[in-house]
Motif scaffolding. Structure first.
Motif, short mmCIF file in Angstrom:
data_model
loop_
_atom_site.label_atom_id
_atom_site.label_comp_id
_atom_site.label_asym_id
_atom_site.label_seq_id
_atom_site.Cartn_x
_atom_site.Cartn_y
_atom_site.Cartn_z
N ARG A 232 43.19 41.48 46.60
CA ARG A 232 42.29 40.34 46.37
C ARG A 232 42.69 39.68 45.05
NH1 ARG A 232 37.12 40.05 48.89
NH2 ARG A 232 36.03 38.16 48.22
N VAL A 233 42.83 38.36 45.08
CA VAL A 233 43.15 37.61 43.87
C VAL A 233 41.87 36.94 43.38
CG1 VAL A 233 44.51 35.76 42.84
CG2 VAL A 233 45.51 37.23 44.63
N ILE A 234 41.50 37.22 42.15
CA ILE A 234 40.27 36.70 41.56
C ILE A 234 40.64 35.84 40.37
CG2 ILE A 234 38.09 37.31 40.44
CD1 ILE A 234 39.79 39.91 42.52
N ARG A 235 40.05 34.66 40.30
CA ARG A 235 40.30 33.73 39.20
C ARG A 235 39.25 33.91 38.11
NH1 ARG A 235 45.43 31.97 40.24
NH2 ARG A 235 45.63 31.48 42.46
N VAL B 123 43.83 42.57 42.53
CA VAL B 123 43.27 43.92 42.59
C VAL B 123 43.66 44.57 43.91
CG1 VAL B 123 41.17 45.32 42.38
CG2 VAL B 123 41.31 43.11 41.21
N ARG B 124 44.04 45.86 43.84
CA ARG B 124 44.38 46.65 45.02
C ARG B 124 43.66 47.99 44.93
NH1 ARG B 124 48.50 44.80 42.29
NH2 ARG B 124 49.83 43.12 43.12
N ALA B 125 43.60 48.67 46.06
CA ALA B 125 42.95 49.99 46.10
C ALA B 125 43.72 50.90 47.06
CB ALA B 125 41.50 49.87 46.55
N TYR C 15 31.97 47.25 46.64
CA TYR C 15 31.29 46.51 45.58
C TYR C 15 32.10 46.48 44.29
CZ TYR C 15 27.46 47.10 48.87
OH TYR C 15 26.68 47.09 50.01
N VAL C 16 33.27 45.90 44.40
CA VAL C 16 34.16 45.79 43.24
C VAL C 16 33.63 44.72 42.28
CG1 VAL C 16 36.49 45.24 42.47
CG2 VAL C 16 36.13 46.54 44.59
N ASN D 237 43.83 49.49 41.09
CA ASN D 237 44.86 49.04 40.16
C ASN D 237 44.94 47.53 40.23
OD1 ASN D 237 47.42 48.35 42.04
ND2 ASN D 237 46.37 50.17 42.86
N TRP D 238 45.39 46.93 39.13
CA TRP D 238 45.38 45.48 39.07
C TRP D 238 46.45 44.97 38.13
CZ3 TRP D 238 41.62 48.76 37.34
CH2 TRP D 238 41.42 48.83 35.96
#
Length: 813
Positions: free
Chosen positions: A790-793, A758-760, A766-767, A748-749
């Motif tokens: 995890r925070v992804i830009r 993003v969380r799981a 391998y997200v 989920n994100w």
């Protein structure tokens, strides 16, 4: 006095004049006006094949005054591709036969007139021309099967424009550089040569300006200046042999700002401005020392680049032309690709010998972002003539390009060719008469070496790539003891990724694995009914024989078979990333024995299935996100014991700085993401820069708390210095991924401006985050454990969330 002839010319097609921009090419002109289909889409390449099988004429009319017509006496054309006659008012004034040269032709008195003047470039049919050249040879000269134009090796054209095992065959015709009509000056201000002598706190510079001298008697009245770092130096040109002039200036810069490769320091640059005889020349230079350590040792000999006295591990990829259509080879299309290389912690690219000597602005961009350039001469995989006419043409090409690029701080070495030594063993003709072809190769290679020696003795001449060293004609595809290596067994022989553990190259300048492009790129070349990797569109966009089947075989080896088309694309990019990761991490774990890894390849020049990690247009594949991790400045990695995947040695390597008090933490997880065990390796060690340091062996079976668990485990490894996290975590598994019954991670994100969190609920291997929007995500290919986020830009368009997809390995089957 000069007139710029660039701009709108006309190309005649079926009696109709069609505007064609120069610099540019005929294919782009016809495509822009809808007169040919997009050659990149579906099988349209076949529909435009006729264009390379006929002659073409580009023309324009220029109005001149009587004074201009009487005084203009020279026309200059840069990088005409390739066989073309230059005609003015029906008079042939010159003949071009080398796409890498700058041409200057005299325009005789009376050719030009007051009023309208017709300028024409008459291009030969390259197919017919190559055939004619082949018939004139004293013996057969084999060409490589990658190209679709027989005997293309006999023409000094861009080799891959005729097709390659990743490229379309268009053989575009046009002009890539300047077009100028002028009155020949007293001298032509052409080149800047920079020699640097570094010592404590200063650098002594010898700056030499040179070019063609047209009026030997008038040169004495010419005087000029050279300005660098606030110093204005006088220039007094003098005649030299060969119809040229030279002017030398010397200066010392105290406390200079040095240029460093990416990750090592500042990319400090200095502008050099030359004024001479009413002409100007500006170059951007960097102050640095550069050597190659080739010290002999018990294994063979080293191959390590040393910049400003500091050895480096060369991290990077091979570069091909940015586009198959020359009109699209622009700084605007190139900069994002070089910046993507830097974002992945690269510090070197290799300009491969089947492409082109790039324009000046390319090397300026590399200097700006911190990328060293391994520069091949433009010979690749073919065999070549060695007659006087051919070699004289080659020598003129080399003289110009070496002198043009000598001042560029990023050129790391000059390499004689790509794989031409090896090509002597590929063809029946050369195998049956090796001496004849070896002598021909030696003549060509010595021509390259002589040009480098004359014009840029400040840099190493490397005979060929791969090569074990000067005058060593050994098998550098399999001999890893010295020099640079090309290691292709994993791809071309379909060997497992673990085969990379067989070799410890001193420097690997080519290795690779293919993947399919992303769906957003697929849409640009395949209709939806062809969204299948066995479709005609995919076959047309796979130029390596058996490549698609090899990818699918690899997916079956490591993963469960994909459930749909998009999962196939995802898994192929994951497999590519894992192939590169296996090789690079193992070779970095053998630093300093191994001192460089340049994978094949960085970029694509059209939408295609290939070895690139950047798709056509610059979209990041998942494998490029993974490159950002395996090229990271600090790496913790594993070396499995042979036939025992559960037991492996852990090593840490640092590229940039010495590390003190390093420890490694492990966390062992079940396949569901439950933490089974965690702890620290007993060893605390200092990690000297570029010396891979062992932290001992990890045995999954021996870890306390694992009893009774028989469904597989994965371990996360993270390096620390005190409480400071060093680099990214790395993961190891006790079986291939297809062996695990992963549960749905329930990813989920949330999206906020330019970021995604993003969380799981369960372990998510391998997200990948993917969007159709132009741009790229900061991370990909990572593991996510329950309870962590995890925070992804995202760098690119703000509407990326409209087409955002987040997936993990479990979502692929």
């Amino acid at each position: 006095m000069e007139i710029d002839l660039s701009g709108t010319w006309q190309v005649t097609l079926n009696g109709r004049d069609v505007p064609c921009a120069l610099p540019g090419d005929i294919h782009s002109a016809l495509l822009d006006r809808g007169l040919i289909p997009d050659p990149y889409f579906a099988s349209n390449e076949d529909a435009v094949r006729w264009m390379m099988e006929r002659d073409w004429v580009l023309s324009r009319t220029v109005s001149l005054s009587a004074e201009q017509a009487a005084s203009m006496n020279q026309i200059e054309l840069d990088r005409v591709d390739t066989l073309a006659t230059v005609r003015i008012n029906g008079v042939d004034v010159g003949r071009c036969d080398n796409a890498f040269r700058r041409w200057r032709f005299a325009v005789d008195e009376g050719v030009l007139k007051a009023g309208d003047n017709r300028f024409e470039l008459v291009f030969d049919n390259p197919v017919a021309a190559a055939k004619t050249l082949s018939q004139a040879q004293e013996y057969d000269i084999p060409w490589h099967w990658n190209v679709d134009l027989p005997h293309a090796n006999l023409i000094r054209m861009i080799a891959c424009d005729c097709g390659w095992d990743w490229n379309i065959c268009l053989t575009p015709l046009g002009v890539a550089g300047a077009l100028v009509l002028r009155r020949a000056p007293t001298l032509s201000l052409d080149y800047l040569d920079v020699r640097q002598l570094h010592s404590a706190g200063k650098v002594d510079l010898v700056l030499t300006v040179s070019g063609t001298l047209y009026d030997r008697d008038g040169v004495g009245s010419c005087a000029g200046t050279l300005v660098i770092d606030g110093q204005t130096l006088a220039l007094s040109p003098e005649p030299v042999d060969g119809g040229e002039f030279r002017a030398v200036a010397r200066c010392t810069l105290d406390q200079p700002r040095l240029w460093w490769p990416n990750g090592m320091g500042e990319q400090a640059l200095y502008s050099v401005q030359v004024a001479l005889d009413g002409q100007g020349l500006t170059r951007t230079i960097g102050l640095r020392s550069l050597e190659i350590d080739q010290t002999e040792d018990s294994t063979g000999s080293a191959m390590q680049f040393v910049v400003n006295g500091q050895p480096i591990f060369a991290k990077g990829a091979n570069w091909i032309p940015v586009d198959a259509l020359p009109a699209r080879r622009t700084p605007e299309n190139t900069r994002p690709l070089l910046e993507a290389a830097v974002a992945a912690h690269m510090n070197m690219i290799r300009v491969w010998g089947g492409g082109l000597y790039e324009p000046d602005w390319f090397y300026d961009l590399c200097a700006e972002v911190g990328l060293l350039v391994w520069q091949d001469a433009m010979f690749s995989c073919h065999l070549y003539p060695s007659d006087t006419v051919f070699l004289d043409n080659v020598r003129a090409e080399l003289d110009h390009n070496i002198r043009r690029l000598q001042s560029a701080p990023v050129i790391a070495l000059w390499c004689g060719d790509n794989e031409v030594i090896g090509a002597l063993t590929w063809y029946p003709e050369s195998r049956s008469n090796r001496d004849r072809y070896l002598v021909a190769y030696d003549r060509l290679n010595r021509t390259v070496e002589a040009a480098v020696s004359q014009h840029d003795s400040s840099r190493v001449f490397w005979p060929s790539s791969p090569c074990n060293g000067s005058l060593d004609f050994g098998d550098a595809w399999h001999d890893d003891a010295s020099g640079d290596m090309h290691f292709w067994d994993v791809w071309h022989e379909a060997k497992p990724f673990s085969d990379y553990y067989r070799v410890r190259p001193r420097f690997c300048s080519e290795f690779g694995f293919q993947s399919f492009p992303s769906l957003a790129t697929v849409r640009t070349f395949a209709p939806e009914e062809h969204w299948n990797v066995s479709s005609p569109s995919f076959d047309k966009h796979q130029r390596n024989e058996g490549g698609n089947a090899r990818i699918m075989e690899t997916l079956a080896r490591y993963f469960r078979f994909p459930k749909d088309f998009q999962s196939t694309l995802y898994l192929s990019q994951l497999a590519q990333g894992l192939a590169f990761k296996t090789a690079v991490e193992y070779w970095r774990a053998n630093s300093p024995h191994c001192a460089g890894a340049l994978y094949w390849q960085l970029n694509d020049c059209w939408p295609v299935t290939s070895w690139a990690t950047l798709e056509y247009g610059g979209r990041w594949k998942l494998s490029h996100n993974m490159a950002k991790d395996f090229f990271a400045p600090v790496l913790v990695t594993t070396i499995p014991e042979p036939n025992r995947q559960k037991r492996f040695e852990v090593r840490v390597v640092s590229d940039q700085v010495d590390l003190s008090g390093v420890r490694v933490r492990y966390r062992l997880f079940s396949i569901a993401g439950a933490l089974v065990s965690s702890g620290w390796f007993e060893t605390t060690r200092d990690v000297p820069r570029l010396i891979a340091t062992s932290f001992g062996t990890f045995d999954m079976d021996a870890v306390q708390g694992i009893e009774g668990e028989d469904k597989g485990h994965l371990v996360e490894l993270q390096a620390y210095s005190g409480d400071r996290v060093l680099g990214q975590a790395n993961w190891a598994a006790d079986a291939p991924m297809k062996a695990y019954d992963f549960q749905d991670p329930e990813l989920n994100w949330t999206v906020s401006a330019d970021s995604v969190t993003v969380r799981a609920e369960r372990l998510a291997p391998y997200v990948q985050l993917e969007s159709d929007a132009p741009g790229y995500f900061s991370d990909g290919g990572f593991f996510l454990v329950p309870g962590e986020e995890r925070v992804i830009r995202f760098s690119g368009e703000r509407n990326f969330a409209d087409t955002l997809t987040v997936r993990s390995l479990r979502d692929s089957y």
